[in-house]
Motif scaffolding. Structure first.
Motif, PDB file in Angstrom:
ATOM      1  N   ALA A   1      22.954  -2.174  79.758  1.00  0.00           N
ATOM      2  CA  ALA A   1      22.973  -2.035  78.686  1.00  0.00           C
ATOM      3  C   ALA A   1      22.166  -1.018  78.217  1.00  0.00           C
ATOM      4  CB  ALA A   1      22.224  -3.019  78.523  1.00  0.00           C
ATOM      5  N   PHE A   2      21.051  -0.419  79.078  1.00  0.00           N
ATOM      6  CA  PHE A   2      20.782   0.886  78.124  1.00  0.00           C
ATOM      7  C   PHE A   2      21.231   2.170  78.090  1.00  0.00           C
ATOM      8  CE2 PHE A   2      17.792   4.408  79.324  1.00  0.00           C
ATOM      9  CZ  PHE A   2      17.180   4.581  78.365  1.00  0.00           C
ATOM     10  N   VAL A   3      22.790   2.315  79.448  1.00  0.00           N
ATOM     11  CA  VAL A   3      23.639   3.280  79.535  1.00  0.00           C
ATOM     12  C   VAL A   3      24.345   3.566  78.137  1.00  0.00           C
ATOM     13  CG1 VAL A   3      22.470   4.192  80.968  1.00  0.00           C
ATOM     14  CG2 VAL A   3      24.584   3.562  81.190  1.00  0.00           C
ATOM     15  N   GLY A   4      25.486   2.063  78.306  1.00  0.00           N
ATOM     16  CA  GLY A   4      26.007   1.686  77.583  1.00  0.00           C
ATOM     17  C   GLY A   4      26.499   2.162  76.079  1.00  0.00           C
ATOM     18  N   THR A   5      27.709   1.103  75.626  1.00  0.00           N
ATOM     19  CA  THR A   5      27.410   0.843  74.147  1.00  0.00           C
ATOM     20  C   THR A   5      27.447  -0.428  74.018  1.00  0.00           C
ATOM     21  OG1 THR A   5      30.244   0.506  74.365  1.00  0.00           O
ATOM     22  CG2 THR A   5      28.508   3.039  74.105  1.00  0.00           C
ATOM     23  N   ILE A   6      27.270  -1.568  74.605  1.00  0.00           N
ATOM     24  CA  ILE A   6      26.638  -2.956  74.602  1.00  0.00           C
ATOM     25  C   ILE A   6      26.479  -3.411  72.877  1.00  0.00           C
ATOM     26  CG2 ILE A   6      25.216  -4.147  75.581  1.00  0.00           C
ATOM     27  CD1 ILE A   6      28.344  -5.654  75.307  1.00  0.00           C
ATOM     28  N   ASN A   7      26.386  -3.638  72.078  1.00  0.00           N
ATOM     29  CA  ASN A   7      25.845  -3.359  70.756  1.00  0.00           C
ATOM     30  C   ASN A   7      25.889  -5.112  70.024  1.00  0.00           C
ATOM     31  OD1 ASN A   7      24.723  -3.353  67.728  1.00  0.00           O
ATOM     32  ND2 ASN A   7      26.587  -3.232  66.967  1.00  0.00           N
ATOM     33  N   PRO A   8      24.262  -5.516  70.427  1.00  0.00           N
ATOM     34  CA  PRO A   8      23.351  -6.836  70.488  1.00  0.00           C
ATOM     35  C   PRO A   8      23.943  -7.450  69.046  1.00  0.00           C
ATOM     36  CG  PRO A   8      22.180  -5.301  70.771  1.00  0.00           C
ATOM     37  CD  PRO A   8      22.810  -4.570  70.650  1.00  0.00           C
ATOM     38  N   SER A   9      23.434  -7.244  68.110  1.00  0.00           N
ATOM     39  CA  SER A   9      23.509  -6.954  66.159  1.00  0.00           C
ATOM     40  C   SER A   9      25.350  -7.218  66.222  1.00  0.00           C
ATOM     41  CB  SER A   9      22.523  -5.543  66.003  1.00  0.00           C
ATOM     42  OG  SER A   9      23.764  -4.751  65.966  1.00  0.00           O
ATOM     43  N   SER A  10      24.614  -7.408  64.435  1.00  0.00           N
ATOM     44  CA  SER A  10      26.268  -7.516  64.061  1.00  0.00           C
ATOM     45  C   SER A  10      26.066  -6.105  62.576  1.00  0.00           C
ATOM     46  CB  SER A  10      26.208  -8.459  62.709  1.00  0.00           C
ATOM     47  OG  SER A  10      25.437  -8.409  61.928  1.00  0.00           O
ATOM     48  N   GLY A  11      24.985  -4.624  62.876  1.00  0.00           N
ATOM     49  CA  GLY A  11      25.554  -4.133  62.370  1.00  0.00           C
ATOM     50  C   GLY A  11      26.321  -2.775  63.276  1.00  0.00           C
ATOM     51  N   ASP A  12      26.344  -1.774  62.514  1.00  0.00           N
ATOM     52  CA  ASP A  12      27.032  -0.858  62.895  1.00  0.00           C
ATOM     53  C   ASP A  12      26.216  -0.115  63.230  1.00  0.00           C
ATOM     54  OD1 ASP A  12      29.165   1.103  64.366  1.00  0.00           O
ATOM     55  OD2 ASP A  12      29.908   2.047  61.771  1.00  0.00           O
ATOM     56  N   ILE A  13      25.865   0.147  64.945  1.00  0.00           N
ATOM     57  CA  ILE A  13      25.066   1.015  65.503  1.00  0.00           C
ATOM     58  C   ILE A  13      25.759   1.962  66.413  1.00  0.00           C
ATOM     59  CG2 ILE A  13      22.802  -0.128  64.769  1.00  0.00           C
ATOM     60  CD1 ILE A  13      22.762  -1.387  67.881  1.00  0.00           C
ATOM     61  N   GLY A  14      24.750   2.830  67.008  1.00  0.00           N
ATOM     62  CA  GLY A  14      25.267   3.231  68.043  1.00  0.00           C
ATOM     63  C   GLY A  14      25.660   4.809  68.093  1.00  0.00           C
ATOM     64  N   ILE A  15      26.103   5.578  69.532  1.00  0.00           N
ATOM     65  CA  ILE A  15      26.604   7.105  69.414  1.00  0.00           C
ATOM     66  C   ILE A  15      28.104   7.203  68.462  1.00  0.00           C
ATOM     67  CG2 ILE A  15      25.654   7.014  71.710  1.00  0.00           C
ATOM     68  CD1 ILE A  15      28.526   7.172  72.749  1.00  0.00           C
ATOM     69  N   PHE A  16      28.861   6.678  67.446  1.00  0.00           N
ATOM     70  CA  PHE A  16      30.009   6.645  67.169  1.00  0.00           C
ATOM     71  C   PHE A  16      29.130   6.937  65.208  1.00  0.00           C
ATOM     72  CE2 PHE A  16      31.699   4.186  70.693  1.00  0.00           C
ATOM     73  CZ  PHE A  16      32.615   4.742  71.297  1.00  0.00           C
ATOM     74  N   VAL A  17      28.346   6.259  65.052  1.00  0.00           N
ATOM     75  CA  VAL A  17      28.059   6.313  63.485  1.00  0.00           C
ATOM     76  C   VAL A  17      27.425   8.181  63.084  1.00  0.00           C
ATOM     77  CG1 VAL A  17      26.148   5.443  62.293  1.00  0.00           C
ATOM     78  CG2 VAL A  17      26.640   4.065  63.902  1.00  0.00           C
ATOM     79  N   PRO A  18      26.130   8.684  63.959  1.00  0.00           N
ATOM     80  CA  PRO A  18      26.544  10.152  63.372  1.00  0.00           C
ATOM     81  C   PRO A  18      27.434  10.961  63.142  1.00  0.00           C
ATOM     82  CG  PRO A  18      25.289   9.703  65.240  1.00  0.00           C
ATOM     83  CD  PRO A  18      26.487   8.362  65.304  1.00  0.00           C
ATOM     84  N   LEU A  19      28.919  10.500  64.398  1.00  0.00           N
ATOM     85  CA  LEU A  19      29.831  11.509  64.261  1.00  0.00           C
ATOM     86  C   LEU A  19      30.850  11.540  63.580  1.00  0.00           C
ATOM     87  CD1 LEU A  19      29.598  11.377  68.254  1.00  0.00           C
ATOM     88  CD2 LEU A  19      29.264  13.284  66.687  1.00  0.00           C
ATOM     89  N   GLU A  20      30.979   9.719  62.927  1.00  0.00           N
ATOM     90  CA  GLU A  20      32.180   9.441  61.968  1.00  0.00           C
ATOM     91  C   GLU A  20      31.235   9.621  60.661  1.00  0.00           C
ATOM     92  OE1 GLU A  20      33.936   6.095  64.755  1.00  0.00           O
ATOM     93  OE2 GLU A  20      32.938   5.753  63.204  1.00  0.00           O
TER      94      GLU A  20
END
Length: 425
Positions: free
Chosen positions: A110-129
């Protein structure tokens, strides 16, 4: 095709926007069912609500670190390559959750991956997109572009939530429940592959030469970005008490809802949230970005506070639905505001710097909420979430009501309200 951003040459055309919307759809489908399947899967493995909170905290904390890294790299490295790397991590995350059952390994994944426990758009893709979307959009259309981006993500998340009923369907065909839940994570990995294919079609967007020579990803807008990041972290810390995985677990534990019933509810609540995004864009044109963020957020938080103490399931679902229709209106407006008050070359770093404190702050509260769910007043996490969010909204309004984005400044003659003047202070 190789293009540049932050300089004279820009990268975002209609085809690029369409590809980013399509990739956001794939991620939304995956996140939509993963947030519901994750707690059910962990409970099926025999883990407690507290341990579910630990996994959620690990996911959000790791997301923060990865987001900070890619936000910094986005000012110096091709965005397409970073998005492809993120899609590969998403594939490995899905495969890992489908094959591992050790609690320690799941926390690490969970720490190193992309699993998202929330309903919002968070993660490594966000600033790039976000950086790619904002790179060639007029100020007047920026909020609308992000509202459509959020609409696509919200609707796909809603459909994804509905897909979380699939394990019950598999069980009806005599598939073991644990196996059925593992299959969902393999589907998650497959959607990561879809995203990788879409990112592969994007233009090879590279930083302009003057950006590559820059020593700092943030320049004249540093002060504004840091202040926004501090406030957003308060909002995120509050939101961590009521991430979708924990709200689903609360409904499972308090009202004995089935995963199918919860999936249907989150489908409709996510749908309501999705259609609020274009409404937010319209409201922001009339009332301004900050006002739209604040005065839609406060009523949603009040609904959450009331839901925490109401004993009737129907009333709780009604309040949570109203909250869903209002609480996400700040998403496209917040993104548009951040992109508006920084220079183009600062956008990847600004998106990252405002997203990372959110992930860091929100990573602390799920483990606390998980422990609170086992107390006599299981609605305490929702009560804390709503109260803190009201305090955040008031602070945001007082701090930034005079700092206007360019499209709002053009209708205001007072030079004291200009962003340039705000940056200088």
């Amino acid at each position: 095709m190789t293009t540049e951003y932050g300089g004279e040459r820009r990268s975002t055309g209609s085809s690029t926007i369409a590809l980013l919307y399509a990739a956001r759809t794939a991620r939304g489908l995956a996140d939509g069912f993963a947030a519901i399947v994750l707690p059910a899967y962990l409970v099926e493995l025999g883990y407690s609500p507290f341990q579910v909170g630990v996994v959620a905290t690990g996911a959000l904390l790791g997301t923060a670190i990865l987001t900070l890294t890619v936000g910094w790299l986005g000012s110096y490295r091709p965005l397409r390559a970073l998005l492809l790397a993120g899609a590969l991590i998403m594939v490995l995350t899905g495969v890992g959750f489908a094959t591992l059952d050790s609690f320690l390994l799941l926390v690490i994944l969970a720490f190193v991956g992309t699993i998202n426990p929330s309903s919002g758009d968070i993660g490594i893709f966000v600033p790039l997109e976000h950086a790619m979307l904002a790179s060639d959009v007029e100020d007047e259309r920026r909020t609308l572009i992000f509202a459509r981006y959020s609409l696509v993500g919200g609707l796909s998340s809603a459909v994804g939530a509905l897909l979380a009923t699939a394990p019950d369907l598999f069980v009806s065909f005599d598939v073991p429940r644990l196996t059925a839940l593992k299959v969902m994570f393999l589907i998650y990995a497959g959607l990561g592959l879809v995203g990788a294919g879409l990112y592969r079609l994007l233009p090879d967007t590279r930083p302009a030469a003057n950006e590559q020579a820059s020593r700092s990803a943030l320049g004249p807008s540093r002060g504004i970005v840091y202040r926004l990041a501090a406030l957003f972290s308060v909002d995120a810390f509050a939101g961590g008490f009521a991430v979708q995985s924990l709200v689903a677990l609360w409904l499972f534990e308090r009202f004995e809802m089935s995963i199918s019933a919860a999936s249907l509810f989150f489908f409709w609540s996510n749908t309501l949230a999705a259609f609020s995004y274009p409404v937010a864009a319209r409201l922001s044109r009339r009332f301004g970005l900050i006002n739209t963020m604040v005065f839609t957020h406060i009523p949603s938080s009040i609904c959450l506070i009331v839901a925490s103490v109401v004993p009737d399931l129907t009333a709780v679902l009604a309040l949570l639905s109203i909250r869903a229709a209002l609480s996400q209106m700040d998403v496209p407006t917040r993104t548009s505001y951040v992109m508006a008050v920084v220079t183009p070359e600062e956008r990847p770093a600004a998106a990252s710097m405002t997203a990372v404190p959110r992930s860091l702050a929100s990573s602390v509260s799920p483990v606390l909420a998980g422990a609170m769910l086992s107390t006599a007043f299981s609605g305490l996490p929702l009560l804390i979430c709503g109260s803190l969010k009201v305090a955040y909204d008031v602070a945001l309004l007082l701090s930034f009501r005079h700092i206007k984005p360019p499209e709002e400044n053009r209708s205001i003659s007072d030079p004291k309200s200009s962003i340039t003047r705000a940056r200088s202070t």
